[in-house]
Design a protein around this motif. Sequence first.
Motif, mmCIF file in Angstrom:
data_model
loop_
_atom_site.group_PDB
_atom_site.id
_atom_site.type_symbol
_atom_site.label_atom_id
_atom_site.label_comp_id
_atom_site.label_asym_id
_atom_site.label_seq_id
_atom_site.Cartn_x
_atom_site.Cartn_y
_atom_site.Cartn_z
ATOM 1 N N UNK A 23 0.839 -1.201 0.000
ATOM 2 C CA UNK A 23 0.000 0.000 0.000
ATOM 3 C C UNK A 23 0.871 1.246 0.000
ATOM 4 N N UNK A 24 0.293 2.350 -0.459
ATOM 5 C CA UNK A 24 0.998 3.628 -0.401
ATOM 6 C C UNK A 24 1.117 4.081 1.048
ATOM 7 N N UNK A 25 2.120 4.897 1.311
ATOM 8 C CA UNK A 25 2.305 5.451 2.644
ATOM 9 C C UNK A 25 1.468 6.714 2.806
ATOM 10 N N UNK A 26 0.812 6.832 3.959
ATOM 11 C CA UNK A 26 0.003 8.026 4.219
ATOM 12 C C UNK A 26 0.866 9.285 4.216
ATOM 13 N N UNK A 27 2.111 9.147 4.633
ATOM 14 C CA UNK A 27 3.010 10.300 4.690
ATOM 15 C C UNK A 27 3.601 10.644 3.317
ATOM 16 N N UNK A 28 3.457 9.729 2.345
ATOM 17 C CA UNK A 28 3.945 9.959 0.977
ATOM 18 C C UNK A 28 2.859 9.525 -0.010
ATOM 19 N N UNK A 29 1.714 10.188 0.021
ATOM 20 C CA UNK A 29 0.555 9.727 -0.753
ATOM 21 C C UNK A 29 0.755 9.731 -2.262
ATOM 22 N N UNK A 30 1.682 10.534 -2.777
ATOM 23 C CA UNK A 30 1.890 10.611 -4.225
ATOM 24 C C UNK A 30 2.876 9.569 -4.753
ATOM 25 N N UNK A 31 3.534 8.866 -3.855
ATOM 26 C CA UNK A 31 4.499 7.849 -4.278
ATOM 27 C C UNK A 31 3.784 6.531 -4.535
ATOM 28 N N UNK A 32 3.825 6.013 -5.771
ATOM 29 C CA UNK A 32 3.136 4.760 -6.084
ATOM 30 C C UNK A 32 3.842 3.562 -5.462
ATOM 31 N N UNK A 33 3.133 2.463 -5.343
ATOM 32 C CA UNK A 33 3.779 1.226 -4.916
ATOM 33 C C UNK A 33 4.565 0.673 -6.109
ATOM 34 N N UNK A 34 5.489 -0.224 -5.835
ATOM 35 C CA UNK A 34 6.248 -0.835 -6.928
ATOM 36 C C UNK A 34 5.318 -1.626 -7.854
ATOM 37 N N UNK A 35 4.254 -2.196 -7.294
ATOM 38 C CA UNK A 35 3.287 -2.924 -8.126
ATOM 39 C C UNK A 35 2.589 -1.958 -9.083
ATOM 40 N N UNK A 36 2.195 -0.798 -8.569
ATOM 41 C CA UNK A 36 1.558 0.212 -9.413
ATOM 42 C C UNK A 36 2.519 0.711 -10.486
ATOM 43 N N UNK A 37 3.806 0.727 -10.158
ATOM 44 C CA UNK A 37 4.819 1.211 -11.091
ATOM 45 C C UNK A 37 5.261 0.138 -12.087
ATOM 46 N N UNK A 38 4.703 -1.067 -11.965
ATOM 47 C CA UNK A 38 5.006 -2.128 -12.924
ATOM 48 C C UNK A 38 6.008 -3.168 -12.477
#
Length: 329
Positions: free
Chosen positions: A233-248
């Motif tokens: 899951x994404x971090x609440x403190x870094x909401x704009x940073x995607x997960x590695x899964x989201x990034x492919x």
Amino acid sequence: MMTTRITRKHFGALALAALAPLALSTAWAQGGYPSRTVTFVVPAAAGGTTDISARMAAQALAPVLGQSVVVDNKGGGNGAIAANIVKRAEPDGYTLLMQYSGYHVISPHLTKAPQWDQKDFQPIANVISAPQIIVVRDGLPVKTLAELVAYAKANPGKLNYASSGNGSLQHVTGAMLEQQGGIKMVHVPYKGTGPALQDLLGGQVDLTFGTAPPFMPHIQSGKLRVLAVTGKERLASLPDAPTTAEAGYPGVNATSWFALFAPAGVPKPVIDKLAADMKKVVEDPAFRKKAQEQGAAADYQGPQQLGERVKSDFANWAGVIKSSKIEAE
């Protein structure tokens, strides 16, 4: 045939010897512990998440224990220096190990001559868990994980990444990214996240992998840039940073934990007291909020649960290391 006579005096001495461990445990249970300062030995230099976790826990635990709790940084040897200090310490509960999962369940697979074993320690409590983030220096011309992989392919062997040591979770995460992305980077090991962070800020290395707490001030100031989070899951403190899964890159998945261990011989009543007191600390709303602000999660696990986690992670990382072809030093 030789016989042994046991006099009343001898029998009394034997009885006292047999009762000694019970008497010791009873004394501990009756509140004899702690009567002086407790030390958390940290297997990394100041500035990394292990150090931050130890200091947060020490500060919060002191008023609960009613004694001072100090942090002693003993980085080096992929955690072996600190582990040996605690392993050889008097088993009285006054010298404890604030351990980093990478050193506890990964490094042993990559050490040809281990200096300690899992059986040398008793689990007390997990304190903090956190996914890793992939963070690059501001001057690197990439803004996404896909761009990083493309840059690495266009510049083979040019990118270098820092870790807190050979066999650390950062090292293994880097190897996973190389494997998943079909790229090759240069690994630069340090004696902890603190020194690695300083060289990342100074431009001596291009990127690193690590839990968010030590990087947050520099991310917020714009000196460092986050490409992805290696958790589910994404971090609440870094909401704009995607997960590695989201990034492919779903195969790049790594979470660290930071937990308290005691030497093997510490009496069970002491372990039980420390575990109960750490539960109060970790589940306190103020502690949980502080951890979340740092990009981590307060995550209490008692002795049994932590012990099971160690066994499971130890087995799982053995497979990852084998598939990543990371060799022991």
